[in-house]
Design a protein around this motif. Structure first.
Motif, PDB file in Angstrom:
ATOM      1  N   THR A 132      -6.614 -19.034  15.018  1.00  0.00           N
ATOM      2  CA  THR A 132      -5.432 -19.714  15.555  1.00  0.00           C
ATOM      3  C   THR A 132      -5.730 -20.359  16.910  1.00  0.00           C
ATOM      4  O   THR A 132      -5.347 -21.509  17.156  1.00  0.00           O
ATOM      5  CB  THR A 132      -4.279 -18.710  15.706  1.00  0.00           C
ATOM      6  N   MET A 135      -7.815 -23.578  16.499  1.00  0.00           N
ATOM      7  CA  MET A 135      -7.050 -24.759  16.121  1.00  0.00           C
ATOM      8  C   MET A 135      -6.206 -25.261  17.292  1.00  0.00           C
ATOM      9  O   MET A 135      -6.125 -26.469  17.548  1.00  0.00           O
ATOM     10  CB  MET A 135      -6.145 -24.424  14.931  1.00  0.00           C
ATOM     11  N   LEU A 136      -5.579 -24.324  18.033  1.00  0.00           N
ATOM     12  CA  LEU A 136      -4.780 -24.741  19.191  1.00  0.00           C
ATOM     13  C   LEU A 136      -5.643 -25.396  20.261  1.00  0.00           C
ATOM     14  O   LEU A 136      -5.228 -26.370  20.890  1.00  0.00           O
ATOM     15  CB  LEU A 136      -4.061 -23.520  19.780  1.00  0.00           C
ATOM     16  N   ILE A 139      -6.484 -28.890  19.164  1.00  0.00           N
ATOM     17  CA  ILE A 139      -5.325 -29.785  19.304  1.00  0.00           C
ATOM     18  C   ILE A 139      -5.093 -30.142  20.775  1.00  0.00           C
ATOM     19  O   ILE A 139      -4.880 -31.308  21.118  1.00  0.00           O
ATOM     20  CB  ILE A 139      -4.075 -29.118  18.701  1.00  0.00           C
ATOM     21  N   PRO A 146      -2.081 -32.963  15.530  1.00  0.00           N
ATOM     22  CA  PRO A 146      -1.420 -31.691  15.187  1.00  0.00           C
ATOM     23  C   PRO A 146      -1.186 -31.511  13.691  1.00  0.00           C
ATOM     24  O   PRO A 146      -1.227 -30.386  13.197  1.00  0.00           O
ATOM     25  CB  PRO A 146      -0.095 -31.784  15.946  1.00  0.00           C
ATOM     26  N   ARG A 147      -0.945 -32.602  12.967  1.00  0.00           N
ATOM     27  CA  ARG A 147      -0.674 -32.432  11.534  1.00  0.00           C
ATOM     28  C   ARG A 147      -1.887 -31.857  10.808  1.00  0.00           C
ATOM     29  O   ARG A 147      -1.738 -31.089   9.866  1.00  0.00           O
ATOM     30  CB  ARG A 147      -0.254 -33.762  10.913  1.00  0.00           C
ATOM     31  N   TYR A 150      -2.361 -27.907  12.350  1.00  0.00           N
ATOM     32  CA  TYR A 150      -1.401 -26.947  11.794  1.00  0.00           C
ATOM     33  C   TYR A 150      -1.560 -26.820  10.283  1.00  0.00           C
ATOM     34  O   TYR A 150      -1.272 -25.764   9.709  1.00  0.00           O
ATOM     35  CB  TYR A 150       0.018 -27.369  12.153  1.00  0.00           C
ATOM     36  N   MET A 153      -4.327 -24.351   9.846  1.00  0.00           N
ATOM     37  CA  MET A 153      -3.840 -23.002  10.167  1.00  0.00           C
ATOM     38  C   MET A 153      -2.998 -22.433   9.035  1.00  0.00           C
ATOM     39  O   MET A 153      -3.114 -21.250   8.675  1.00  0.00           O
ATOM     40  CB  MET A 153      -3.015 -23.056  11.457  1.00  0.00           C
ATOM     41  N   ALA A 154      -2.150 -23.278   8.438  1.00  0.00           N
ATOM     42  CA  ALA A 154      -1.316 -22.813   7.317  1.00  0.00           C
ATOM     43  C   ALA A 154      -2.172 -22.453   6.109  1.00  0.00           C
ATOM     44  O   ALA A 154      -1.950 -21.428   5.449  1.00  0.00           O
ATOM     45  CB  ALA A 154      -0.302 -23.896   6.951  1.00  0.00           C
ATOM     46  N   MET A 213       8.347 -26.727   7.918  1.00  0.00           N
ATOM     47  CA  MET A 213       7.879 -27.361   9.156  1.00  0.00           C
ATOM     48  C   MET A 213       8.732 -28.578   9.505  1.00  0.00           C
ATOM     49  O   MET A 213       9.076 -28.797  10.677  1.00  0.00           O
ATOM     50  CB  MET A 213       6.399 -27.743   9.025  1.00  0.00           C
ATOM     51  N   PHE A 218       9.041 -30.507  13.048  1.00  0.00           N
ATOM     52  CA  PHE A 218       7.646 -30.887  13.201  1.00  0.00           C
ATOM     53  C   PHE A 218       7.438 -32.272  12.582  1.00  0.00           C
ATOM     54  O   PHE A 218       7.689 -32.486  11.401  1.00  0.00           O
ATOM     55  CB  PHE A 218       6.742 -29.872  12.507  1.00  0.00           C
ATOM     56  N   TYR A 226       3.872 -25.790  23.464  1.00  0.00           N
ATOM     57  CA  TYR A 226       3.056 -24.826  22.724  1.00  0.00           C
ATOM     58  C   TYR A 226       3.382 -23.422  23.203  1.00  0.00           C
ATOM     59  O   TYR A 226       3.501 -23.182  24.413  1.00  0.00           O
ATOM     60  CB  TYR A 226       1.566 -25.107  22.928  1.00  0.00           C
TER      61      TYR A 226
END
Length: 259
Positions: A132, A135-136, A139, A146-147, A150, A153-154, A213, A218, A226
């Motif tokens: 996590t 990825m953050l 970004i 971000p698309r 995230y 991450m999903a 989302m 989103f 964040y």
């Protein structure tokens, strides 16, 4: 166990994930121009000590992970010794009718140790980095859209669910009288039987997550707040400084002992 190592409060876990990812590519670039076995051997020892002391990873656990890759590294040595492109001039001994030359052994050791260094640095990254936060950090610090961040991450969160669903389907099939597969053909048939339900379940989950989302506002834009902010800290400066010192020391030692 892996999550516990990634979330522990030690030096390597506090370093920015992007810094550790960048250092991995630096190591690959550095070793691309090294052909002696001593430099990757020194770097391998330093890496293992760093993971153990700065990341608090048990050395027994680390060596257990590296064991299969050691066999892979040995294959480089074996190929260079038994099937060299050109046999060296300094013959050490013979394996059957194959002469074993010192030059071929050194090349094989260099290639094998180089592969172990790549694996150990990958272990440093994997064992001390939360997915996590990676990825953050990508970004926030590398301008990854971000698309995509995230979305990855999903998808990562889905992996344990797929394993759980697979076990449930296997158990349900056992109750209905389908025994364990015997042989390669039956295993292939079993995987075909599970593929369609798992794929359909994955599509349904992805659709639900996308709707959730969007319902939360989103839209893939960058102007957002964040919950967890990943910033550059003094730990990153110390990390890069240590890597620079190690590489400069290895470079100087190579110059001294190759003259």
């Amino acid at each position: 166990m892996l999550a516990n190592y990634q979330k522990s409060n030690h030096f390597l876990q506090k370093v920015n994930p992007v810094a550790k990812l960048a250092s991995l590519f630096v190591v690959i670039g550095f070793l691309a121009f090294v052909f002696d076995p001593w430099t990757p051997l020194c770097l391998l020892i330093i890496t293992i000590m760093s993971i153990t002391l700065l990341g608090n990873i048990p050395i027994r656990f680390l060596l257990f992970i590296l064991l299969p890759f050691t066999l892979f590294a040995f294959s480089f040595l074996w190929i260079q010794v038994v099937f060299p492109d050109e046999t060296g001039a300094t013959i050490l001994f013979h394996i059957g009718s194959f002469p074993v030359a010192l030059e071929n052994v050194m090349v094989g050791l260099s290639l094998g140790l180089r592969s172990l260094v790549f694996v150990s640095w990958s272990m440093l990254f994997v064992l001390t980095t939360e997915p996590t936060k990676l990825m953050l950090s990508l970004i926030q610090n590398c301008k990854l859209p971000p698309r995509f961040g995230y979305g990855v991450m999903a998808a990562y969160q889905f992996l344990p669910m797929f394993r759980q669903e697979l076990n449930q389907m296997r158990t349900a099939h056992r109750i209905r009288g389908l025994g364990k597969p015997k042989g390669f053909k039956e295993r292939v048939k079993e995987m075909k039987r599970y593929t369609v339900p798992l794929l359909a379940s994955g599509i349904r989950k992805a659709e639900r997550v996308a709707i959730a989302m969007e319902s939360k506002g989103f839209d893939g834009g960058r102007d957002r707040s964040y919950y967890d902010s990943i910033r550059w800290t003094r730990y990153d400066v110390i990390y890069f400084g240590g890597i620079l010192i190690v590489f400069l020391s290895l470079y100087v030692l190579r110059k001294v002992y190759t003259v």
